[in-house]
Design a protein around this motif. Structure first.
Motif, PDB file in Angstrom:
ATOM      1  N   PRO A 148       0.814  -1.222   0.000  1.00  0.00           N
ATOM      2  CA  PRO A 148       0.000   0.000   0.000  1.00  0.00           C
ATOM      3  C   PRO A 148       0.844   1.267   0.000  1.00  0.00           C
ATOM      4  CG  PRO A 148       0.217  -0.816   2.229  1.00  0.00           C
ATOM      5  CD  PRO A 148       1.061  -1.704   1.363  1.00  0.00           C
ATOM      6  N   LYS A 149       0.263   2.333  -0.560  1.00  0.00           N
ATOM      7  CA  LYS A 149       0.811   3.664  -0.334  1.00  0.00           C
ATOM      8  C   LYS A 149      -0.358   4.504   0.141  1.00  0.00           C
ATOM      9  CE  LYS A 149       4.722   3.897  -3.416  1.00  0.00           C
ATOM     10  NZ  LYS A 149       4.905   3.428  -4.768  1.00  0.00           N
ATOM     11  N   ARG A 150      -0.179   5.252   1.201  1.00  0.00           N
ATOM     12  CA  ARG A 150      -1.300   6.041   1.710  1.00  0.00           C
ATOM     13  C   ARG A 150      -1.488   7.278   0.862  1.00  0.00           C
ATOM     14  NH1 ARG A 150      -2.333   5.845   8.084  1.00  0.00           N
ATOM     15  NH2 ARG A 150      -4.136   6.995   7.377  1.00  0.00           N
ATOM     16  N   GLY A 151      -2.744   7.614   0.621  1.00  0.00           N
ATOM     17  CA  GLY A 151      -3.031   8.845  -0.110  1.00  0.00           C
ATOM     18  C   GLY A 151      -2.598  10.047   0.720  1.00  0.00           C
ATOM     19  N   VAL A 152      -2.001  11.029   0.053  1.00  0.00           N
ATOM     20  CA  VAL A 152      -1.524  12.219   0.752  1.00  0.00           C
ATOM     21  C   VAL A 152      -2.563  13.318   0.593  1.00  0.00           C
ATOM     22  CG1 VAL A 152       0.344  13.890   0.907  1.00  0.00           C
ATOM     23  CG2 VAL A 152       0.831  11.537   0.188  1.00  0.00           C
ATOM     24  N   PHE A 153      -3.197  13.715   1.702  1.00  0.00           N
ATOM     25  CA  PHE A 153      -4.231  14.752   1.628  1.00  0.00           C
ATOM     26  C   PHE A 153      -3.590  16.128   1.448  1.00  0.00           C
ATOM     27  CE2 PHE A 153      -6.578  11.289   3.452  1.00  0.00           C
ATOM     28  CZ  PHE A 153      -7.880  11.472   3.020  1.00  0.00           C
ATOM     29  N   GLY A 154      -2.408  16.291   2.110  1.00  0.00           N
ATOM     30  CA  GLY A 154      -1.680  17.542   1.923  1.00  0.00           C
ATOM     31  C   GLY A 154      -2.525  18.732   2.356  1.00  0.00           C
ATOM     32  N   LYS A 155      -2.294  19.854   1.652  1.00  0.00           N
ATOM     33  CA  LYS A 155      -3.005  21.080   2.033  1.00  0.00           C
ATOM     34  C   LYS A 155      -4.319  21.212   1.259  1.00  0.00           C
ATOM     35  CE  LYS A 155       0.368  23.096   4.555  1.00  0.00           C
ATOM     36  NZ  LYS A 155       1.613  23.552   4.002  1.00  0.00           N
ATOM     37  N   THR A 156      -4.510  20.275   0.268  1.00  0.00           N
ATOM     38  CA  THR A 156      -5.643  20.464  -0.632  1.00  0.00           C
ATOM     39  C   THR A 156      -6.980  20.203   0.039  1.00  0.00           C
ATOM     40  OG1 THR A 156      -4.111  19.491  -2.203  1.00  0.00           O
ATOM     41  CG2 THR A 156      -6.307  20.007  -3.019  1.00  0.00           C
ATOM     42  N   GLY A 157      -6.994  19.251   0.981  1.00  0.00           N
ATOM     43  CA  GLY A 157      -8.272  18.939   1.620  1.00  0.00           C
ATOM     44  C   GLY A 157      -8.032  18.419   3.010  1.00  0.00           C
ATOM     45  N   ASP A 158      -9.102  18.334   3.816  1.00  0.00           N
ATOM     46  CA  ASP A 158      -8.937  17.837   5.183  1.00  0.00           C
ATOM     47  C   ASP A 158      -8.807  16.324   5.159  1.00  0.00           C
ATOM     48  OD1 ASP A 158      -9.432  20.416   5.830  1.00  0.00           O
ATOM     49  OD2 ASP A 158     -11.580  20.113   6.155  1.00  0.00           O
ATOM     50  N   LEU A 159      -8.013  15.817   6.123  1.00  0.00           N
ATOM     51  CA  LEU A 159      -7.930  14.366   6.312  1.00  0.00           C
ATOM     52  C   LEU A 159      -9.285  13.930   6.860  1.00  0.00           C
ATOM     53  CD1 LEU A 159      -6.368  11.705   6.624  1.00  0.00           C
ATOM     54  CD2 LEU A 159      -5.853  12.414   8.949  1.00  0.00           C
ATOM     55  N   GLN A 160     -10.022  13.123   6.106  1.00  0.00           N
ATOM     56  CA  GLN A 160     -11.311  12.689   6.637  1.00  0.00           C
ATOM     57  C   GLN A 160     -11.697  11.340   6.070  1.00  0.00           C
ATOM     58  OE1 GLN A 160     -14.854  14.310   5.170  1.00  0.00           O
ATOM     59  NE2 GLN A 160     -13.845  15.628   3.701  1.00  0.00           N
ATOM     60  N   THR A 161     -12.838  10.846   6.547  1.00  0.00           N
ATOM     61  CA  THR A 161     -13.282   9.524   6.130  1.00  0.00           C
ATOM     62  C   THR A 161     -13.774   9.572   4.689  1.00  0.00           C
ATOM     63  OG1 THR A 161     -13.816   8.924   8.365  1.00  0.00           O
ATOM     64  CG2 THR A 161     -14.968   7.737   6.637  1.00  0.00           C
ATOM     65  N   ILE A 162     -13.301   8.608   3.915  1.00  0.00           N
ATOM     66  CA  ILE A 162     -13.710   8.486   2.515  1.00  0.00           C
ATOM     67  C   ILE A 162     -14.662   7.296   2.422  1.00  0.00           C
ATOM     68  CG2 ILE A 162     -12.872   8.154   0.162  1.00  0.00           C
ATOM     69  CD1 ILE A 162     -11.740  10.635   1.281  1.00  0.00           C
ATOM     70  N   LEU A 163     -15.831   7.507   1.831  1.00  0.00           N
ATOM     71  CA  LEU A 163     -16.866   6.462   1.863  1.00  0.00           C
ATOM     72  C   LEU A 163     -16.948   5.645   0.576  1.00  0.00           C
ATOM     73  CD1 LEU A 163     -19.648   8.587   3.526  1.00  0.00           C
ATOM     74  CD2 LEU A 163     -18.381   6.748   4.572  1.00  0.00           C
ATOM     75  N   CYS A 164     -16.588   6.233  -0.553  1.00  0.00           N
ATOM     76  CA  CYS A 164     -16.736   5.472  -1.790  1.00  0.00           C
ATOM     77  C   CYS A 164     -15.751   6.007  -2.811  1.00  0.00           C
ATOM     78  CB  CYS A 164     -18.163   5.584  -2.319  1.00  0.00           C
ATOM     79  SG  CYS A 164     -18.648   7.269  -2.625  1.00  0.00           S
ATOM     80  N   LEU A 165     -15.493   5.231  -3.853  1.00  0.00           N
ATOM     81  CA  LEU A 165     -14.526   5.701  -4.840  1.00  0.00           C
ATOM     82  C   LEU A 165     -14.799   5.098  -6.211  1.00  0.00           C
ATOM     83  CD1 LEU A 165     -12.493   3.023  -4.983  1.00  0.00           C
ATOM     84  CD2 LEU A 165     -11.481   4.112  -3.042  1.00  0.00           C
ATOM     85  N   ALA A 166     -14.220   5.724  -7.223  1.00  0.00           N
ATOM     86  CA  ALA A 166     -14.292   5.201  -8.591  1.00  0.00           C
ATOM     87  C   ALA A 166     -12.989   5.576  -9.284  1.00  0.00           C
ATOM     88  CB  ALA A 166     -15.483   5.801  -9.332  1.00  0.00           C
ATOM     89  N   CYS A 167     -12.442   4.664 -10.088  1.00  0.00           N
ATOM     90  CA  CYS A 167     -11.167   4.921 -10.760  1.00  0.00           C
ATOM     91  C   CYS A 167     -11.416   5.386 -12.193  1.00  0.00           C
ATOM     92  CB  CYS A 167     -10.319   3.657 -10.786  1.00  0.00           C
ATOM     93  SG  CYS A 167      -9.870   3.150  -9.142  1.00  0.00           S
ATOM     94  N   ALA A 168     -10.617   6.341 -12.643  1.00  0.00           N
ATOM     95  CA  ALA A 168     -10.709   6.815 -14.028  1.00  0.00           C
ATOM     96  C   ALA A 168      -9.341   6.650 -14.677  1.00  0.00           C
ATOM     97  CB  ALA A 168     -11.148   8.279 -14.042  1.00  0.00           C
TER      98      ALA A 168
END
Length: 1977
Positions: free
Chosen positions: A186-206
């Motif tokens: 795994p590599k953890r997603g880096v939230f950085g300054k762009t957004g708050d570190l928070q719970t992610i509920l769903c996703l889709a890949c493009a």
């Protein structure tokens, strides 16, 4: 007598109302057929909106919580909750299971997703680690697993645009995974300054690595790679629960009740707010969306499904509704219409139409509803509430009639009376209130007899009585309407009840299991007309019983679907349907009732297949009309195969006894005897509890089994060959269709199945890991590729194997009852049958599972116990033999007819080309035609039919037949009595083999001068056996009792036999007729012995603790030996016939005088001198050594001494026969041991001439003959014996290098602690003192724009004033100086015909080009590499495998792993996470290059074989209890390899998935001992060479030591290399260079001649750690970190690579103007390195460890500080010493020239800095020193003007001193204005940002600011190099990190002009040179 069978009717699920919206997401899709798939409770539903029809998938047995749709949209995967949850993949069209995946997850399966082409499936578990698994779902095989995250994962998806990538998200994280080999990284997603570190509920890949994800706050986060690049704010007002990608774009659904559509680049298209639509409501929350074309499906939290057509998006269709969250308890049916009413804790009451399958009315109440009733006329609906009130509504329009609250607690039950006048209301207040309907529900009565809450009520038909049940299980009766309790039982007799919903009462006794008082049935309802009762319970099961059912434990049919509690169940008004409701799953199930008359038509409806049977299993408690079990079968089912101790437990037991060992180790132990024995012939065949275990092989030999031996018997020559790979009882045997291989299964804790070749008797594959306790049935498939097996564990697990690969294909729990037989369908290898006690089941494979259906015997039939089964001439025909003598004929799973075949059970059947043959307990063999119409011929097994000249005797006529096989014109028959017979087609019978029958065999005697022996057994027979080559039973006699001992008289004419009832008899040895008998004792006669010579006396010992002595001639008792405190076990006469030696069960050794029996006390020293006629004693000093270390667990049961008194044979409880040297004095003697018996060897005897040893095995009934091989004639033969269990105590030798390597403790970098003994508070935790400005209220950086003060000076003097400064943005690894030779071996190899070299140091793999010296690197390892090998197969050119250090073997990122990579382009081909905790210390490729062998550093030193391309682990096994150094495949093999280590060499074979091994045997060479082995090489004809610690090389043939090449080297032979092209062998060792010797030698193929090479390194000893041979060159890696190329012709040495040999490297200095640098290390050398030339220019040996080094400002002088407190100044050009001084006693930590070259500052561990004035010349007198330094000095820097010195110390304090006075400077204002010449301090406000959060135990060790003054590099204890901006006063500053070093980077410097950074390593003794990449202008 009521009928005890289950009812003959059936329920079929017709409709489910509901959809699971709560706690689940993304579970609603369109299939390819435009049907809608979703799930509710434990049922997968496929709904067709066009036909308004539902289909159901019923393969789960608990709540389904996750669903994924295959990309082709026909297959569906669903996952469930539960203790052992599984995943099913099923077809949405046929609703049949395709595959099952199980045995990995626990708790439940939270998410599922298919990859792009639908081949793989990923699943996420609900366990604490949220384990992620990737499956090859068709095979049901797990490809990879890893811990997912510490918190819940909500969604996972494959990246559909790049292979092998996945994304998962959940609580406060998102992770991007890559799959390589078997590892998910795994590599953890880096939230950085762009957004708050928070719970992610769903996703889709493009595409293009873009991922869209929905967050808890309603934003959409857009990721590129692993970085958050933008957010789409406020996409929804609250959490986004679902995101669905389709061709047009994306649909999202959120908690705000909106669905939004987005285009492919995530620009909004439209929004649909469901709350605003007609059907909408406040609080609607979307849990699932699916967008297909112009349709959108939406699933909501409250169990509705909407379908939206895009162009009419404001008019969604409501296509499914159900109750929302909250328990569902209330259910009522309309009295005249097909309607059902339900009410729930969601406060709604709903009316469902059972015909239209739709909700037709709904009304919301104020309170949760707990029960409901409809009045008899159907007008009123009464609802009982949770708050104790009840409400009555009009059914027509749901308007309220009345609302009454008389109670405080919930109303649980209410019912209208049949005449419609009264309503009875039962509450949890333990009372029932009666209300008058007509009087507007006025209370008219009260029933108060109960003490607990009311659960059920029924009215009588005439409305005069009411019966109630309450929570205490009481059933009470009341008169109506007053409510008076009825006490008189007579009054109740004639009452007819209008309904029956009571769970207690005579009529429903049968619904309760027989022996349990659990109260878990929630509801029942009787159908009086159909005489059926339906029940609902807490386990989610709906059952049908006959009504009435009077006796407990009645039979039933059961139906699954609900997940947990079924709270209520009712018949519809016309009994067409059953309605059941689920509590927690709040769903309503509607079942269609199919009565008996309809069942006949319904046969074409296949029984609904489920993984759990719908035909009850539990209800098999007692079918009184099933015939009693046959006595033989009864006996067989009672045999237990459990053992107290299994052979597998031996190693552990021995470990536990280690302490005892140590005490014994000090004494010199007797060597094992030179003589050996070999198994020669076995009498016996296991028929008493096994069937169909006897076959002809291809060559016409006969194969069968007995005890732990597989026997191949040649009937022409009357000889046997043995397979002795098993170590416990074999229970089953099957033959391959080609009749050349056999599979045998054994008893064991983790029992194994061996497949072996009957010709070569070699194992081809061993299967284990899935059967506990034992394997009782096996069968090959018709193509011979698969094998099915059944275990004897409680679940009788069935496993289907690909046996060659040793892979488990599928497994399932077979049945609770014993299974006797398994058969694979010859036409369809995916189908099989099992049969056993009261069942036959038909299975088909589904991925990793098997799905079974019970054989269907028709409404009236009973399933008998099945003993055997075969398939017929088409795939659907099967035949089974029953315990009653019938043959059942099956088509598919339906019984067609039965044929009477035998009297008593049919034990064996066999299919022929044109018919069948059967055998039964009646002793008859019958031949049948191919339809079982006619019996063509029968053969009775009788003595009369024995052919003339047949050897042996048939014990009785018509023995029970247990096995039949046909071939070679004969019928082969095996009987229960242990005989094997051959029946000629024309009738005569030949007896081939026989043995004892069931019961233990103890008695054994050999004849005094003939080759015969006698045995007596608990089977009540006495038998005489011929031991000469005719090997047959000469005579047999039946006894009235079983016997335990026998003995021949000295002349051989008489035979005495002791019986179990305390009597004994003497018989004529030839005719076995009685001579005389006595009965003086009550207990077993345990031993009987004639006195020597004339045999005048007979001693008879018994369990009564006496020995009686009889005079043989007068037949009188003449003496009794008294004094034993326990039963007698062994007895021997002395030569004179005057003394008896006796052993007892209390381990006493006693002596008695004969014939009177007077007890004598003889000291052991005297006893040793007595000559004994025989020695069978197991006690006494002469045989102390025969007791094993684990003597508490096992007993030595028997012993026997050869007549020449040299070899003692013993038998023990473990089934081992052992040979010891006699006398075996001293504890734990050495021995040879042989396995063939299974458990207890009860007796052993040598024949009169010692040529044979005879042994009998108690429970295994066998008699085994072993030939005795004297020392003279023994050729080393395979499978000789296992050597002693104790490793040789003699130490294996000593060498410092080996010891260090063996004791090296490997830890991962993440756990490293600080290398310097620092103390105090870390900089980032210190409270800062405010500066002067701050104290004056001036905030730093906010000075007035025009300042009177001077501008703040530069922090650092820079060398490029005027130039634009360019920051450094990256570092690229350019060069590494170092090679890991000190504790790793065989890790330097040639590639590309010697043009390149591959080796490793720290965590980088290095490819070095010999011509140019340039290097390239493999940097994917996260921690130190410990081993390296190359693949020599031409197909895999330039492939390298490297293994690294790791932590525990939990498959996480820090687990040890092996990388397989391409050396030229550095691409990783596979990453294998392994189960070797601590690390991987050796790797080796097989001959074809496809397999990889690895060895671990874990305590078990596990050995594992991998298919590295697939990342599949093939086999794994404990290697040795001590360190294994190397394991290598034979260069010509994919199955054979050798491991060597501390006192260890083992020869391994890979058989299927099992690793079989043999210890190397040294006993073949006198005085050879097992040494520590260090290296291995190979020769032709199975020769193996191992290098030892003493310098010898051992030569092995197979596994036996053949010869020793003494002193091949003077010191340990660390490395050996086998050249594949010419077979020459290179060895490398530890030697002092001498004229003739050399540390490297080249040998011929046989290791007879050699040529030595000297390494011209100038070292006192050369220690070679790695050798490799290329074309004309030998490549050598040494302990001193050199890599040298030696020419074979001219022996010239060329040192290619140098490195420091020991570390840490503390000192590092870069030249002020050139790209060269110096390093100083603990190895006592200072070395000069040239970056441009890529090599070491020079080295100076100082004789002591060096600590620090520094250049003068001009670069003409070098100062070196030593660990002993001395420092030296050298002139660079001449390397002459300019001056040296030692003013301190402890290490010099840092040394510096002042920028003006005036002073030298020397900082030491004595908390001091000394100043020396260099202008005064080389006398070096101290000018002054700095005081008050709080701790040892770590770094020093001069100011640019040479006036100040900053000192960093070990207490995390930095102080500043004046030069040369040494006074401390405290004025902060002055300090702030100093410009420093260099900055190497890790302390100070300017560099607080370099300290990381994770530095509790570890430190930043070094730092260096660039010459430009704007970049800073640091090195730390985690081995990281980091790049910061300078200054970095903010805590936890941003940085880039660079990996490669091992733990502890000790020093770091920029070279001049900031072109390079050089970093020095602590643990890895390596220097890394990094190229600086500057930002463009």
């Amino acid at each position: 007598m009521a009928d005890r069978s289950p009812p003959n009717c059936h329920l079929r699920l017709e409709w489910v109302y509901g959809y699971r919206g709560h706690q689940c997401r993304n579970n609603l899709y369109y299939t390819a057929a435009k049907e809608i798939v979703y799930f509710v409770a434990g049922v997968g539903v496929v709904y067709s909106p066009r036909e308004h029809r539902q289909k159901f998938y019923l393969g789960h047995q608990d709540d389904i919580i996750s669903l994924a749709l295959h990309p082709e949209r026909v297959l569906v995967a669903t996952g469930q909750v539960g203790k052992e949850p599984y995943i099913c993949v099923w077809d949405s069209y046929t609703v049949q299971t395709i595959s099952v995946m199980k045995d990995v997850h626990t708790h439940g399966i939270a998410c599922l997703a298919f990859d792009l082409d639908g081949q793989r499936l990923v699943s996420v578990g609900l366990d604490s680690k949220n384990t992620i698994c990737v499956w090859d779902w068709r095979k049901g095989k797990m490809l990879s697993m890893a811990p997912g995250h510490t918190d819940r994962i909500f969604d996972i998806s494959w990246d559909l645009y790049q292979p092998n990538k996945l994304v998962s998200c959940g609580v406060k994280h998102i992770k991007f995974w890559s799959l390589c080999g078997n590892s998910l990284t795994p590599k953890r997603g880096v939230f950085g300054k762009t957004g708050d570190l928070q719970t992610i509920l769903c996703l889709a890949c493009a595409r293009d690595e873009v991922t869209y994800s929905g967050a808890l706050n309603g934003d959409i986060y857009v990721w590129k790679g692993i970085n958050l690049v933008r957010t789409i704010q406020g996409a929804h007002a609250a959490g986004i629960f679902s995101m669905n990608a389709c061709e047009e774009g994306f649909a999202t659904g959120g908690r705000d009740g909106c669905v939004r559509l987005w285009d492919l680049s995530f620009k909004p298209i439209t929004v649909i707010d469901l709350r605003e639509t007609d059907q909408g409501y406040k609080g609607l929350s979307v849990r699932s969306v699916c967008w297909r074309g112009d349709h959108i499906l939406v699933g909501t939290q409250d169990s509705e499904i909407f379908e939206i057509v895009v162009h009419e998006r404001n008019k969604p269709f409501l296509i499914m509704q159900g109750h929302c969250e909250g328990e569902l308890w209330a259910l009522a049916v309309h009295p005249t219409k097909p309607l059902a009413m339900t009410g729930s804790d969601d406060r709604s009451v709903r009316i469902w139409s059972l015909i239209d399958h739709a909700l037709i009315a709904r009304c919301n109440m104020e309170e949760p509803i707990r029960c409901a009733a409809v009045s008899t006329d159907g007008i009123h609906l009464a609802l009982g509430m949770k708050d104790g009130s009840f409400t009555v509504l009009r059914v027509r329009d749901m308007t309220e009639v009345v609302h009454i609250k008389d109670r405080k607690e919930a109303i649980h039950e209410l019912k209208y009376s049949p005449d419609g006048n009264f309503l009875a209301v039962g509450s949890n207040d333990s009372s029932v209130d009666i209300y008058g309907v007509v009087q507007r529900y006025k209370k008219v009565g009260e029933c108060a007899g109960s003490t607990s809450f009311i659960t059920h009520m029924d009215w009588s038909l005439d409305s005069k009585y009411l019966q109630t049940n309450d929570g205490s299980g009481k059933r009470l009766f009341y008169r109506m309407p007053g409510g008076k309790e009825v006490a008189n039982k007579e009054e109740l007799k004639g009452i007819q009840w209008a309904s029956w919903t009571s769970i207690s009462g005579l009529e429903v006794n049968g619904i309760w299991p027989k022996y349990s008082d659990i109260n878990d049935i929630n509801s029942v309802d009787a159908n009086f007309m159909g005489q059926v009762l339906v029940t609902a319970d807490d386990y989610g099961i709906v059952k049908l019983f006959r009504y009435p059912c009077l006796r407990k434990g009645a039979k039933f049919k059961k139906y699954l679907g609900h997940s947990a509690h079924v709270t209520n169940v009712r018949w519809s008004h016309d009994y067409q349907w059953v309605i059941s409701i689920g509590g927690a799953d709040h769903s309503v199930f509607q079942w269609k009732f199919i009565p008996e008359r309809k069942l006949k038509d319904a046969l074409h409806i296949a029984p609904q297949e489920t993984l759990v049977d719908s035909n009850s299993e539990e209800s098999d408690s007692d079918q009184s009309d099933v015939p009693e079990l046959d006595s033989e079968i009864e006996q067989e089912t009672q045999i237990t195969y459990r053992r107290q101790v299994y052979k597998e437990d031996l190693p552990q037991l021995k470990e536990q006894c280690k302490e005892k060992r140590k005490t014994a180790a000090s004494k010199r132990r007797e060597r094992a005897p030179i003589n050996s024995i070999r198994l020669h012939f076995v009498h016996g065949y296991r028929g008493y509890d096994c069937r169909s275990n006897l076959f002809y092989t291809q060559t016409g030999e006969i194969v069968y089994h007995v005890a732990a031996v597989g026997v191949v018997y040649n009937r022409q020559q009357n000889t046997q060959r043995f397979y002795v790979g098993h170590d416990d009882d074999i229970l089953c045997l099957a033959i391959h269709p080609l009749k050349d291989y056999v599979a045998t299964g054994q008893v064991g804790r983790d029992s194994s199945i061996h497949i072996w070749d009957t010709e070569t008797i070699k194992p081809l594959s061993v299967l284990k890991g899935y059967h506990q306790y034992g394997v009782c049935a096996v069968d090959f498939s018709a193509d011979g590729k698969r094998l099915a097996s059944v275990g004897i564990d409680d679940n009788h697990t069935i496993v289907l194997w690909d046996w060659r690969k040793g892979e488990k294909l599928s497994a399932v729990r077979g049945s609770k009852d014993k299974i006797f037989v398994v058969k694979i369908n010859p036409f369809m290898p995916d189908k099989l049958i099992t049969a056993g006690i009261k069942h036959i089941k038909f299975w088909r494979r589904a991925g990793g599972g098997l799905i079974g259906k019970k054989g269907y015997v028709g409404p009236m039939g009973k399933t008998d116990t099945m003993m055997c089964a075969v398939y017929g001439w088409t795939e659907e025909m099967a035949f089974s033999g029953t315990s009653t003598g019938d043959v059942c004929i099956w088509r598919d799973l339906f019984l067609i007819k039965t044929v009477k075949a035998h009297d008593g059970p049919v034990f064996s059947m066999h299919a022929l080309e044109k018919g069948f043959v059967t055998g039964g307990k009646d002793g008859v063999v019958a031949l049948w035609d191919d339809t079982f119409e006619r019996c063509l011929k029968t053969y009775a097994i009788k003595r009369a039919a024995l052919a003339p000249g047949s050897k042996g005797l048939l014990l009785e006529d018509n023995p029970s037949i247990r096995a039949i096989s046909l071939g070679h014109g004969h019928i082969l028959v095996g009987t229960k009595n242990g005989e094997i017979l051959e029946v000629d087609k024309s009738g005569p019978i030949t007896l081939l083999v026989q043995g004892h029958m069931e019961g233990e065999v103890w008695g054994l005697a050999t004849h005094p001068h003939l080759p015969i022996c006698a045995t007596v057994s608990d089977d009540k027979t006495l038998r005489i056996w011929d031991l000469s080559p005719s090997h047959c039973m000469l005579a047999v006699r039946k006894l009235k009792k079983g016997g335990r001992c026998c003995c021949f008289s000295p002349d051989g004419k008489a035979l005495a036999v002791g019986l179990n009832d305390g009597s004994f008899l003497m018989v004529n040895a030839d005719t076995l007729e009685d001579l005389v008998s006595f009965h003086h004792r009550k207990d077993v006669v345990s031993e009987i012995r004639f006195s020597p010579g004339a045999g005048k006396y007979l001693a008879v010992a018994s369990y009564d603790s006496f020995v009686d002595v009889y005079n043989v001639m007068s037949s009188k008792r003449v003496g009794i030996c008294k004094g034993a405190s326990s039963y007698i076990t062994h007895m021997d006469w002395d030569i004179r016939g005057k003394l008896l030696q006796v052993n007892t069960g209390a381990k006493e050794q006693l002596f008695f005088e004969a014939p009177r029996g007077k007890k004598q006390t003889i000291p052991s020293s005297e006893a040793e001198k007595i000559s004994w006629t025989s020695w069978t004693s197991v006690l006494g000093s002469c045989c102390e050594g025969i007791w094993p270390i684990i003597g508490e667990v096992t007993d030595v049961t028997a012993s026997c001494l050869t007549s020449d008194n040299t070899v003692l044979a013993t038998g023990d409880d473990f089934g081992f026969v052992k040979l010891f040297r006699y006398p075996a004095k001293g504890k734990y003697g050495k021995f040879k041991r042989y396995v063939a018996h299974s458990t207890h060897v009860t007796n052993v005897r040598w024949t009169h001439d010692d040529s044979l040893l005879v042994s009998v095995g108690g429970g295994d009934t066998s008699l085994m003959l072993w030939t005795h091989e004297m020392e003279g004639h023994r050729e080393s033969r395979q499978c000789d014996s296992e050597e002693s269990d104790l490793d040789s105590e003699e130490d294996g030798g000593y060498d410092s290098d080996v010891t260090r390597e063996n004791e090296f403790i490997y830890t991962i970098k993440a756990l490293s602690t600080n290398i310097r003994p620092m103390f105090g508070i870390k900089p980032h935790l210190q409270q800062k003192e405010p500066s002067v400005d701050e104290r004056q209220g001036v905030v730093r950086g906010s000075r007035p724009p025009v300042s009177r003060a001077l501008p703040q000076p530069e922090k650092l003097q820079t060398n490029n004033v005027g130039k634009k400064k360019r920051p450094i943005e990256d570092l690229m690894l350019e060069l590494v100086f170092g090679y890991r030779g000190r504790d790793c071996r065989s890790n330097v190899h040639y590639l590309n015909d010697g043009a390149d070299i591959i080796y490793h140091t720290a965590s980088v793999g290095i490819l070095y080009n010999v011509a140019t010296g340039s290097q390239s690197f493999y940097q994917e390892h996260t921690d130190d590499i410990l081993c390296l090998t190359i693949n020599q197969h031409p197909k895999f050119i330039n492939l390298v495998a490297t293994g690294q250090v790791g932590d525990s073997a939990d498959m996480s990122a820090t687990a040890p792993c092996i990388h397989v990579w391409d050396a030229m382009n550095k691409q990783t081909l596979s990453v294998l996470r392994c189960y070797h905790s601590k690390g991987v210390c050796s790797v080796s490729f097989s001959a074809t290059g496809k397999l990889l062998l690895s060895v671990g550093l874990d305590p078990e030193h596990t050995i594992t074989i991998w298919k590295w391309q697939e990342g599949a682990k093939i086999a794994s096994k404990t290697g040795h209890n001590q360190r294994i150094f190397v394991a290598e495949f034979r260069p010509d093999s994919d199955t054979q390899f050798v491991s060597v280590g501390v006192k260890h060499v083992r020869f391994w074979t890979l058989a299927g998935r099992a690793l079989l091994s043999k210890k190397g045997q040294t006993s073949s060479i006198e005085d050879a001992r097992m040494q520590t082995m260090l290296s291995v090489a190979f020769g032709a004809n199975n020769l193996t060479f191992t290098g030892t610690i003493s310098g010898d090389v051992c030569v092995w043939k197979e596994h036996i030591l053949n010869r020793i090449v003494a002193k091949a080297h003077n010191g340990p032979v660390f490395a050996m290399y086998t050249t594949l092209r010419d077979g020459l062998i290179v060895t490398g060792g530890k030697e002092r260079p001498s004229k003739e010797g050399g540390a490297v030698k080249l040998w011929d193929q046989e290791l007879r001649r050699c040529r030595a090479f000297r390494l011209e390194t100038g070292q006192t000893t050369d220690c070679v750690r790695s050798v490799c041979r290329g074309k004309g060159k030998i490549l050598v890696g040494t302990r001193n970190a050199e890599i040298i190329e030696v020419g074979e012709k001219n022996a010239a040495c060329n040192i290619l690579i140098n490195g420091h040999m020991d570390g840490p490297i503390w000192g590092l200095a870069t030249h002020p103007s050139r790209d060269v640098f110096l390093s100083a290390a603990e190895d006592g050398t200072v070395r000069l390195w040239d970056i441009a030339d890529k090599k070491m220019m020079n080295k100076v040996s100082l004789g002591h460890a060096a600590r620090t080094v520094s250049y003068s400002p001009e670069g003409d002088m070098v100062a070196i500080g030593m660990v002993n407190g001395e420092f030296i100044i050298l002139l660079v050009n001449s390397l002459k010493i300019w001056g040296k001084k030692r003013d301190r006693r402890s290490a010099i930590q840092d040394i510096r020239f002042s920028p003006d070259s005036h002073y030298l500052a020397v900082g030491s561990s004595e908390n001091a800095v000394d100043f020396y004035d260099l202008t005064l010349g080389p006398s070096l007198n101290r000018a002054s020193y700095c005081k008050d330094i709080p701790s040892f000095v770590i770094q020093m820097d001069f100011s640019a003007d040479s006036c100040y010195l900053q000192v960093s110390t070990g207490s995390y304090k930095r102080q500043i001193y004046e030069v040369p006075s040494g006074k401390q400077l405290l004025d902060q204002a002055v300090i702030d204005r100093i410009t420093w010449a260099t900055w190497t301090s890790v302390l100070g406000d300017e560099v607080v940002g370099i300290w990381s959060r994770h530095a509790e135990k570890a430190d930043v060790n070094c730092a260096c600011v660039s010459h430009s003054g704007i970049s800073l590099v640091t090195g730390d204890d985690f081995g990281m190099v980091k790049l910061f901006d300078f200054p970095c006063p903010e805590k936890f500053a941003k940085h880039k990190r660079f990996m490669g070093h091992s733990a502890h980077v000790t020093n770091i410097r920029f070279t001049s002009g900031d072109r390079y950074v050089v970093s020095a390593g602590g643990d890895d003794c390596s220097l890394f040179v990094w190229k600086c990449v500057h930002m463009p202008h």
